[in-house]
Design an enzyme around this catalytic site. Structure first.
Site, short mmCIF file in Angstrom:
data_model
loop_
_atom_site.label_atom_id
_atom_site.label_comp_id
_atom_site.label_asym_id
_atom_site.label_seq_id
_atom_site.Cartn_x
_atom_site.Cartn_y
_atom_site.Cartn_z
CD1 TRP A 81 10.53 -3.01 -70.19
CD2 TRP A 81 12.39 -3.75 -69.22
NE1 TRP A 81 10.19 -3.49 -68.95
CE2 TRP A 81 11.31 -3.94 -68.32
CE3 TRP A 81 13.69 -4.12 -68.82
CZ2 TRP A 81 11.48 -4.50 -67.05
CZ3 TRP A 81 13.85 -4.69 -67.55
CH2 TRP A 81 12.76 -4.87 -66.69
CG LEU B 141 20.01 -8.24 -76.40
CD1 LEU B 141 21.25 -7.46 -76.81
CD2 LEU B 141 19.78 -9.42 -77.34
N GLY B 142 18.10 -9.60 -72.10
CA GLY B 142 18.23 -9.98 -70.69
C GLY B 142 19.22 -9.15 -69.92
CE1 TYR C 120 15.36 3.79 -66.69
CE2 TYR C 120 15.52 4.66 -68.91
CZ TYR C 120 14.99 3.75 -68.03
OH TYR C 120 14.11 2.78 -68.48
CG ASN D 114 7.62 -2.63 -66.08
OD1 ASN D 114 8.13 -3.51 -66.76
ND2 ASN D 114 8.22 -1.47 -65.86
CB SER E 140 24.31 -0.95 -77.64
OG SER E 140 25.69 -0.77 -77.89
#
Length: 301
Positions: A212, A215-216, A56, A162, A266
């Site tokens: 994860w 909210l797309g 990240y 994933n 956020s």
């Protein structure tokens, strides 16, 4: 009311029901002192679990978070640190990475975990995830890496991200202790894990997936194609007295029987406070299916 704490799996760690994701930490442009204040604020809300990955911020977010923790080391005991490894990206810090690829070799996993420990200025990670399934994945070699890190006390629990159910079961077959979660993309915009067996496997193993991009990645608010979904979410928000469609989406995710743990992305504490209220929203079964229909454009068969 603070966020609920839950066991991620029968033998796994206890996490907050909502998780603070630090994928975009560097984009928030916070000073170490400002970041420390943000950490303290979400801890006051009961969000004690944080999600990171070595890559990240082009390998910069873990170190930036660690700088803030160094200002108040006592906060480490209030946090559950989750991080991921297994993706190798070209960067100035890794000139040997000539192209994006996956690496689940023992040496890479151990080196990544130890680098994360240094970044966070801590002696252990609460949970280490393999970020993506590696097409060259050798389950025996990965298990050796996990066993080494576990025996040394550097990592308390392990999981994946994933992974398909078959990939999960392959790795699990080589371990004498359970993988505790699978972190997957899950939202009204991406419902694949509802039908590919991933969430069924989570229920069967009594483990809670981490969710994860609920909210797309912001696409829910920006793309015209999702206007019908936004309209339906807004209508249901009125029906359940929710303050925002974000709250309705998080409630939709948490209603699934596998009890996913949404990751918030956020850096604005006002949005985090609003998301926390989603725990108090109870959708009806038909409201849940209305959201599914608005997202997919069709009813159930």
């Amino acid at each position: 009311m603070p966020v609920t704490r839950v066991l991620v799996s029968p033998e796994g760690p206890q996490f907050s029901r909502l998780i603070l994701g630090y994928w975009r930490l560097l984009e928030w442009r916070m000073s170490p002192q400002e970041l420390l204040g943000f950490i303290e604020q979400h801890l006051e809300l009961g969000i004690t679990t944080i999600d990171h990955a070595d890559i990240y911020g082009s390998y910069g977010c873990e170190a930036a978070f660690g700088q803030a923790l160094r200002l108040k080391p006592s906060l480490r005991e209030q946090l559950q640190i989750v991080t991921k490894c297994g993706i190798a990206l070209p960067s100035t810090t890794h000139p040997d990475h000539r192209l994006p690829h996956y690496n689940s070799e023992k040496t890479h996993i151990i080196a990544s975990a130890e680098q994360s420990l240094r970044h966070f200025n801590t002696d252990r990670l609460d949970l280490l995830l393999i970020h993506r399934p590696d097409y060259l994945m050798d389950a025996d070699e990965m298990a050796k890496a996990f066993n080494s890190l576990k025996k040394s006390g550097k990592v308390r629990h392990f999981g994946v991200s994933n992974f398909t159910p078959s990939q999960f079961e392959l790795l699990q077959s080589r371990l004498d202790y359970p993988l505790v979660t699978n972190q997957v993309e899950l939202s009204p915009l991406n419902q694949n894990t509802l039908t590919d067996g991933t969430l069924d496997q989570c229920q069967r193993r009594h483990l809670k997936p981490m969710a994860w991009s609920c909210l797309g990645g912001g696409r829910l608010f920006s793309e015209q194609a999702y206007q019908p979904l936004r309209d339906e979410l807004a209508q249901i928000a009125l029906e359940v007295d929710a303050a925002s469609i974000e709250q309705v989406v998080y409630a939709w995710v948490m209603m699934l029987p596998s009890q996913p743990l949404p990751i918030l992305g956020s850096g604005k504490i006002a949005r985090v406070k609003q998301a926390v209220q989603a725990e108090n929203i109870q959708l009806s079964r038909q409201q849940w299916y209305r959201i599914r229909r608005a997202a997919l454009g069709r009813d159930v068969d």
